[in-house]
Every structure is written in structure tokens, then in C-alpha cells.
Design a protein around this motif. Structure first.
Motif, mmCIF file in Angstrom:
data_model
loop_
_atom_site.group_PDB
_atom_site.id
_atom_site.type_symbol
_atom_site.label_atom_id
_atom_site.label_comp_id
_atom_site.label_asym_id
_atom_site.label_seq_id
_atom_site.Cartn_x
_atom_site.Cartn_y
_atom_site.Cartn_z
ATOM 1 N N GLY A 1 0.930 -1.171 0.038
ATOM 2 C CA GLY A 1 -0.030 0.107 -0.069
ATOM 3 C C GLY A 1 0.874 1.357 -0.078
ATOM 4 N N GLY A 2 0.387 2.203 -0.490
ATOM 5 C CA GLY A 2 1.106 3.667 -0.663
ATOM 6 C C GLY A 2 0.161 4.623 -0.490
ATOM 7 N N SER A 3 -1.147 4.449 0.197
ATOM 8 C CA SER A 3 -2.170 5.479 0.411
ATOM 9 C C SER A 3 -1.659 6.109 1.933
ATOM 10 C CB SER A 3 -3.450 4.844 0.717
ATOM 11 O OG SER A 3 -3.486 3.968 1.670
ATOM 12 N N ILE B 1 -2.013 3.922 4.955
ATOM 13 C CA ILE B 1 -1.024 2.937 5.180
ATOM 14 C C ILE B 1 0.425 3.294 5.433
ATOM 15 C CG2 ILE B 1 0.242 0.918 3.981
ATOM 16 C CD1 ILE B 1 -2.735 0.586 4.903
ATOM 17 N N ARG B 2 0.794 4.731 4.854
ATOM 18 C CA ARG B 2 2.069 5.157 4.923
ATOM 19 C C ARG B 2 1.913 5.431 6.630
ATOM 20 N NH1 ARG B 2 1.535 7.821 0.140
ATOM 21 N NH2 ARG B 2 0.836 9.643 1.024
ATOM 22 N N ARG C 1 -8.838 2.966 1.656
ATOM 23 C CA ARG C 1 -7.468 3.120 0.979
ATOM 24 C C ARG C 1 -7.844 2.397 -0.075
ATOM 25 N NH1 ARG C 1 -4.547 -2.194 3.381
ATOM 26 N NH2 ARG C 1 -3.186 -1.752 1.410
ATOM 27 N N THR D 1 -7.117 3.613 -3.178
ATOM 28 C CA THR D 1 -6.035 3.973 -4.020
ATOM 29 C C THR D 1 -5.032 2.787 -4.082
ATOM 30 O OG1 THR D 1 -4.851 5.229 -2.334
ATOM 31 C CG2 THR D 1 -6.084 6.487 -3.781
ATOM 32 N N ASP D 2 -5.130 2.020 -3.019
ATOM 33 C CA ASP D 2 -4.260 0.789 -2.709
ATOM 34 C C ASP D 2 -4.608 -0.518 -3.547
ATOM 35 O OD1 ASP D 2 -2.167 2.190 -1.101
ATOM 36 O OD2 ASP D 2 -3.371 1.504 0.625
ATOM 37 N N LEU E 1 -2.608 -1.605 -6.575
ATOM 38 C CA LEU E 1 -1.354 -2.293 -6.107
ATOM 39 C C LEU E 1 -1.573 -3.846 -5.550
ATOM 40 C CD1 LEU E 1 0.260 0.920 -4.154
ATOM 41 C CD2 LEU E 1 0.899 -0.166 -6.496
#
Length: 345
Positions: free
Chosen positions: A7-9, A12-13, A179, A181-182, A185
Motif C-alpha cells: 500500500g502507498g495510501s 498505510i504510510r 484506502r 488507492t491501494d 497495487l
């Protein structure tokens, strides 16, 4: 092989940054999140990154062991301690010596065992069932649950002192619907993993199919997404997954939790999507547009927050609980979204 969390949202970061910080400590952690969000994976990451990483990681599902056996499973037993105890047996605390004991679904632990676990956390000692010799517990305890332990405390189903002792540092895993946007991915990750394991030929998702996957609420979270990918690799290996290939529950925006056997809490959650009682669906916002994906996801996030606030008459605490985030996180999101130009949302 080290454990990864895909994940890069922004949620998650923040989660992974917290994992890095807490892994260096020996504090007890309570990992919370809905079923299928990856609580054991986060626990394994914390263990691997900790000074105890070279020692055992021992998971225990407290909800999968009968009440009459769980004390023996955790602490071990002496020969003759009870009918069937024909030999001495080591418990999970002994097996995790020097490492990490992961107590999954801690909310299912019987009250009688909660007292004994509290003693271990406070005094770092325990006895085997049928024994009297104190044994030192040199383990770090990570606990996890998908249940609301604070509510269980109010209902006298979970000890308040144990709750506060476990939740020294709470680690909350966001649900997949927050999330989105993940999702692409995660799709790539699972496709590549199954292909590498020889379970099928690569698949691709059309833009329309991907867009619909991002609108779905994912009640089963990452586990549900992973199962969907595996199904497509078996049935559609080597092909492109089109919108028409998606299951009806995704095409219709319905969730697996929409059966009449659900409790009142689940029905309230479903009703919060729209005034018609169906889960949130933003397709009407996208008719005739070419999709700017970053702006699209911001619109999705804002719409979900607005629907939750409307459902609970502006009550931020209840809206945040419904969305699976902290109240402070909700306030931060509102400030960020309100500060964006209109054309961004």
C-alpha cells in the motif's frame, strides 16, 4: 522471507511509520481492525523488525480453541493435571520464549483466562496447569481483535484493567474501503504472487472493471480481494477481466454482509451508504467524464465522509467509528478536503 504490507495510501504510510517506531520497543500492543485487514501480517512485521525478531513468533487464535483447553494451550500442563494429560506439555508461552506471542481475537478469551493473562503481563510469570512452580515469561505480547473491546468492557464481557494493559500502544489498520488507492497495487501483488506459484496465467483488469472494484465496499477487506484474484486466475487466466466478469455483488454494489441474518449493527452500517439504504455508489458522479484518478479518489473520500456525517447527524465520533478511523483522523481529513480547490473534488 520478510513480511510486506502492500500500500502507498496516506493511511498505510502512517501505519507503516508507526510499525517502525513500535517495533523498536518491547511494549504490549493492541492491533485493531476489521476481519481481513491483515492484523497478523502487521504483527509479524512488528516482530521481524524488533530485537526479538530472531526468536520465535507464535500465533494463537483465541477464538479457535475450546474454553476448556485454552489455558493448557497458553501455559502448558503437568502430567496428570486433568483427564487425558498423560504427559507434561509446553504451552505457547514457553514456545515463544525470547520472542513474540500473538494473541489473535483476544476478545474471545474467557473472563477466567483474562485474569491469568493480566497477571502474566504485570508480573511476567505463570504456572503450568496442575503445577505450582512459577515460570518466567520472557515474551512480548501482541494482541489483536476485530471487536470493540471498549464496548465489551462496558458490557462486562472484557476486563477493563486488561484492556488498558493490552492497549499501551493501539495500532489500528484501516479497512480497504478507506484506502481505495491501494487496490490496483494489491491486485498486481496478488496476481504476480499466484502466477509465480504456478496457480494460473497473468490477468489484467479493464479500466471499467478497476473503477467498479474501487467503488465496492469490500466487507471482507484484503482477504476478499485476494480470493477474487485467485478465482479469476483459475477461471480467466491469460485474459482481461471486464466489467461484466465481476461478481453480481460487486456490480450491484452489495456486500456479503447484506443477508437478513445480520445483526442490527450491520444493518445500520449498510444503511449509512445512501438514503435509499444501499451501499455508497458514486457512478452517478462520473457519467460522461474521463477519469482523473487522483481527483476521483478525493471525490470518493469526501462523499463517503459526507454520507457518514449525514447518517449520524454531524456527530463526528459516530461517523469516525462507522468509517473505521479515529475522530482526530476524521477531523484532519475534513480540514484537508475543505482546503482543496473545488475542481479537485
Amino acid at each position: 522471507m520478510s513480511v510486506a504490507f502492500i500500500g502507498g495510501s496516506d493511511p498505510i504510510r502512517r501505519l507503516l511509520a508507526l510499525v517502525e517506531r513500535v517495533a523498536r520497543t518491547d511494549s504490549t500492543l493492541l492491533i485493531t481492525g476489521e476481519s481481513g485487514t491483515g492484523k497478523e501480517r502487521i504483527a509479524r512485521m512488528i516482530h521481524e523488525k524488533s530485537p526479538r525478531g530472531r526468536y520465535p513468533f507464535v500465533p494463537v487464535n483465541c477464538g479457535a480453541i475450546p474454553d476448556g483447553l485454552i489455558e493448557s494451550e497458553l501455559f502448558g500442563h503437568e502430567k496428570g493435571a486433568f483427564t487425558g494429560a498423560v504427559s507434561q506439555r509446553s504451552g505457547r508461552f514457553e514456545l515463544a520464549e525470547g520472542g513474540t506471542l500473538f494473541l489473535d481475537e483476544i476478545g474471545e478469551l474467557p473472563l477466567s483466562l483474562q485474569v491469568k493473562l493480566l497477571r502474566v503481563l504485570q508480573e511476567k510469570v505463570y504456572e503450568r496447569v496442575g503445577g505450582s512452580q512459577p515460570r518466567k515469561a520472557n515474551v512480548r505480547i501482541l494482541a489483536a481483535t476485530h471487536r470493540n473491546l471498549e464496548q465489551m468492557v462496558r458490557e462486562d464481557l472484557f476486563r477493563e484493567d486488561l484492556f488498558y494493559r493490552l492497549s499501551v500502544i493501539p495500532v489500528d489498520i484501516p479497512p480497504l474501503r478507506l484506502r481505495v488507492t491501494d487496490i490496483s497495487l494489491l491486485l498486481d501483488f496478488f496476481v504476480n504472487r499466484w502466477v509465480e506459484e504456478g496457480r494460473g496465467d497473468p490477468i489484467r483488469f479493464s479500466p471499467e472493471a478497476l473503477r467498479r472494484l474501487c467503488l465496492y465496499e469490500w466487507p471482507g477487506n484484503i482477504r476478499e480481494l485476494e480470493n477474487l484474484v485467485e478465482r479469476f486466475l483459475v477461471l480467466k487466466g491469460g485474459e482481461t477481466i471486464e466489467l461484466s466478469d465481476l461478481p453480481e455483488k460487486i456490480l450491484g454494489g452489495t456486500s456479503t454482509g447484506s443477508t437478513s441474518s445480520d445483526g442490527p449493527g450491520n444493518r445500520d452500517t449498510r444503511d449509512a451508504g445512501t438514503s435509499a439504504g444501499r451501499p455508497l455508489d458514486l457512478a452517478d458522479l462520473l457519467e460522461g467524464e474521463s477519469i482523473d484518478m487522483p481527483a476521483y479518489f478525493l471525490r470518493l473520500e469526501r462523499a463517503m465522509i459526507e454520507k457518514a456525517l449525514a447518517r449520524f447527524s454531524g456527530n463526528k465520533t459516530r461517523a469516525a467509528a462507522f468509517l473505521g478511523i479515529n475522530r482526530t483522523t476524521l477531523i484532519e481529513k475534513l480540514k484537508r478536503l475543505e482546503g482543496l480547490p473545488p475542481d479537485h473534488t
